[in-house]
Every structure is written in C-alpha cells, then in structure tokens.
Write a protein that holds these residues in place. Structure first.
Motif, PDB file in Angstrom:
ATOM      1  N   ARG A  60       0.823  -1.214   0.000  1.00  0.00           N
ATOM      2  CA  ARG A  60       0.000   0.000   0.000  1.00  0.00           C
ATOM      3  C   ARG A  60       0.859   1.266   0.000  1.00  0.00           C
ATOM      4  N   ARG A  61       1.957   1.251   0.751  1.00  0.00           N
ATOM      5  CA  ARG A  61       2.795   2.461   0.799  1.00  0.00           C
ATOM      6  C   ARG A  61       3.476   2.698  -0.538  1.00  0.00           C
ATOM      7  N   LEU A  62       3.973   1.647  -1.171  1.00  0.00           N
ATOM      8  CA  LEU A  62       4.627   1.820  -2.464  1.00  0.00           C
ATOM      9  C   LEU A  62       3.616   2.117  -3.566  1.00  0.00           C
ATOM     10  N   ALA A  63       2.393   1.629  -3.415  1.00  0.00           N
ATOM     11  CA  ALA A  63       1.351   1.947  -4.391  1.00  0.00           C
ATOM     12  C   ALA A  63       1.124   3.451  -4.463  1.00  0.00           C
ATOM     13  N   ASP A  99       6.554   7.683 -10.228  1.00  0.00           N
ATOM     14  CA  ASP A  99       5.694   6.956 -11.167  1.00  0.00           C
ATOM     15  C   ASP A  99       6.233   5.567 -11.477  1.00  0.00           C
ATOM     16  N   HIS A 100       7.483   5.303 -11.107  1.00  0.00           N
ATOM     17  CA  HIS A 100       8.132   4.055 -11.513  1.00  0.00           C
ATOM     18  C   HIS A 100       8.754   3.388 -10.292  1.00  0.00           C
ATOM     19  N   VAL A 101       8.134   2.303  -9.834  1.00  0.00           N
ATOM     20  CA  VAL A 101       8.536   1.647  -8.592  1.00  0.00           C
ATOM     21  C   VAL A 101       8.790   0.165  -8.843  1.00  0.00           C
ATOM     22  N   LEU A 102       9.905  -0.322  -8.310  1.00  0.00           N
ATOM     23  CA  LEU A 102      10.220  -1.753  -8.327  1.00  0.00           C
ATOM     24  C   LEU A 102      10.556  -2.187  -6.915  1.00  0.00           C
ATOM     25  N   TYR A 109       4.725   5.278 -18.899  1.00  0.00           N
ATOM     26  CA  TYR A 109       3.578   4.719 -18.197  1.00  0.00           C
ATOM     27  C   TYR A 109       3.908   4.441 -16.727  1.00  0.00           C
ATOM     28  N   ARG A 110       2.890   4.460 -15.911  1.00  0.00           N
ATOM     29  CA  ARG A 110       3.023   4.180 -14.481  1.00  0.00           C
ATOM     30  C   ARG A 110       3.512   2.744 -14.276  1.00  0.00           C
ATOM     31  N   THR A 111       4.543   2.596 -13.440  1.00  0.00           N
ATOM     32  CA  THR A 111       5.157   1.293 -13.193  1.00  0.00           C
ATOM     33  C   THR A 111       5.029   0.905 -11.726  1.00  0.00           C
ATOM     34  N   ARG A 112       4.461  -0.256 -11.481  1.00  0.00           N
ATOM     35  CA  ARG A 112       4.441  -0.849 -10.146  1.00  0.00           C
ATOM     36  C   ARG A 112       4.724  -2.335 -10.320  1.00  0.00           C
ATOM     37  N   ARG A 113       5.987  -2.719 -10.140  1.00  0.00           N
ATOM     38  CA  ARG A 113       6.406  -4.100 -10.360  1.00  0.00           C
ATOM     39  C   ARG A 113       7.131  -4.649  -9.134  1.00  0.00           C
ATOM     40  N   TYR A 114       7.130  -5.968  -9.033  1.00  0.00           N
ATOM     41  CA  TYR A 114       7.856  -6.611  -7.941  1.00  0.00           C
ATOM     42  C   TYR A 114       8.561  -7.858  -8.461  1.00  0.00           C
ATOM     43  N   ASP A 120      -1.118  -2.717  -8.083  1.00  0.00           N
ATOM     44  CA  ASP A 120      -1.705  -1.378  -8.007  1.00  0.00           C
ATOM     45  C   ASP A 120      -1.610  -0.582  -9.306  1.00  0.00           C
ATOM     46  N   ARG A 121      -2.416  -0.935 -10.256  1.00  0.00           N
ATOM     47  CA  ARG A 121      -2.607  -0.135 -11.469  1.00  0.00           C
ATOM     48  C   ARG A 121      -1.312   0.075 -12.252  1.00  0.00           C
ATOM     49  N   ASN A 122      -0.502  -0.957 -12.315  1.00  0.00           N
ATOM     50  CA  ASN A 122       0.635  -0.912 -13.236  1.00  0.00           C
ATOM     51  C   ASN A 122       0.085  -0.817 -14.657  1.00  0.00           C
TER      52      ASN A 122
END
Length: 227
Positions: free
Chosen positions: A96-99, A104-107, A149-154, A214-216
């Motif tokens: 949730r915090r990283l979301a 805009d770009h989180v790994l 584009y918005r990036t949310r990856r793990y 979260d909406r990657n």
C-alpha cells in the motif's frame, strides 16, 4: 552476514554502474523500516525518476489469522512470541505504501522467505514486458516509451516457501543471479529491462516470482540504464 553482504553488493552495482542514488539501511528495526519506506516514497521525483526498494533478510508468513507475509525486523520477536506478527512489517503495508509512492516508476525486490505472497494472488513468475516491440528503436526512444507509463512491479526470490540463505559469506542464489544480470550493463544499448533481468533469475531454485501491483500500466517497465 549474507543479507548485509548482498545489500552492499547490489547497492554498489546500482550506484557505480547505473547512477542510482543509494541509501542502505542495515539491521533495521521495525520502526526504521517503516520510517525509511515512508521517506523514500515521499520524496520528490521527476517524470522519469525511478524508485527501487530491495529487502535482503528474513521473512515470515501467517497462515492462521492474516494470510499474509512479513519482513522480519532486527527487533522482531519470534513467531512463538508474536502471535499476530505485530513486531514485523506486513507485506500489505509495504504494498500500500509503495502503491502511493510519489515516483511513477517503482520496483520492489524481496529476497526473503515467503516473498511471493506479496502478490494478492501468487503469479506465475512471468515478467515479459514486450521488449521485442522496441528492438529496432533508438535507446532514447526505448527509454521514453517504457517510462511513459506508471510502473508498479515486484520481483521476489520465491513463492509461498522458504528460500535458501546461501553459503555463509557468499551471496544467496537469487542475489548471485541478480548481480549477473546487472553486470551485463544492458548489453549493446546499455539498457537492462525487467524481462532481461528475469531471464537470469528464472533458473534459480526455488523459482522467483515477478509481477505487477496497483494499477501498473500496460507497456510500462523498470529500466536499469548503464552510466
């Protein structure tokens, strides 16, 4: 210990070879983990700035009450003394915090036990991101397209299971392969994509997991751009 050795090696590679502004937090307490994550997520980021969060250490999982995983902190109690895992950091809190991070770009990279339970549904470990669509464009155009584009990856070092610590004084199998990927320095174009990283990780046993949260946005990626 192995987590410290792993964290320092990854941090050095990211800083020296890819120009990341790196902060390393060793042996963090639960409060230090929360404060650090909040600080990183709250910073000001430019349009193409990226945030990478890497955990090396121990993880736990609660099957009975919460059905979620946790990162074990330096001051966490043992599972027997912490029924509800109150002294650990829940994956859902991290997610949730990283979301809601300002970047805009989180790994997120988790080299901990039960890391694969970070996903609300365990993924298949497929991290393909359509690189073949961009093979003929210039490096600058590749970067612009993928960071549009918005990036949310793990990426995690395993699924709902314990993962090996490795031989004392050496890297874990997961980090060893991650470093091998980083040390390709992106090949001819100097840009290392997530699918290229995963091509190194996928042979590790147990199988690493990778996915999005979260909406990657479709077409997004996290890039390692060599200096």
């Amino acid at each position: 210990t192995n987590p410290r050795f792993d964290a320092e090696a990854v941090a050095e590679e990211l800083s020296v070879s890819y120009g990341f502004n790196v902060t390393v937090v060793h042996d963090a307490t639960r409060r230090q983990m929360l404060d650090s994550l909040n600080a990183f997520a709250s910073r000001h980021y430019g349009d193409q700035d990226q945030l990478l969060v890497f955990f090396a250490g121990h993880g736990s999982y609660d099957e009975q009450y919460i059905q979620d995983g946790f990162v074990v902190a330096a001051d966490s109690k043992t599972a027997a003394d912490d029924t509800y895992k109150d002294t650990m950091v829940q994956y859902n809190w991290i997610r949730r915090r990283l979301a809601n991070a300002a970047s805009d770009h989180v790994l997120l990279v988790l080299d901990v036990c039960y890391g694969g339970t970070f996903a609300e549904q365990l993924g298949s470990g497929n991290a393909r991101s359509g690189d073949e669509l961009y093979q003929s464009v210039s490096t600058a155009e590749l970067v612009n397209r993928k960071l549009k584009y918005r990036t949310r990856r793990y990426v995690t070092s395993g699924g709902k299971e314990r993962v090996p610590d490795g031989v004392p004084g050496e890297h874990t199998p997961f980090v060893r392969r991650l470093l091998e990927a980083l040390r390709t320095y992106g090949g001819e174009d100097g840009v290392l994509t997530m699918s290229e990283v995963y091509s190194y990780l996928e042979r590790v046993d147990p199988e690493p997991r990778a996915g999005e949260f979260d909406r990657n946005e479709p077409g997004s990626d996290f890039l390692f751009i060599a200096k």
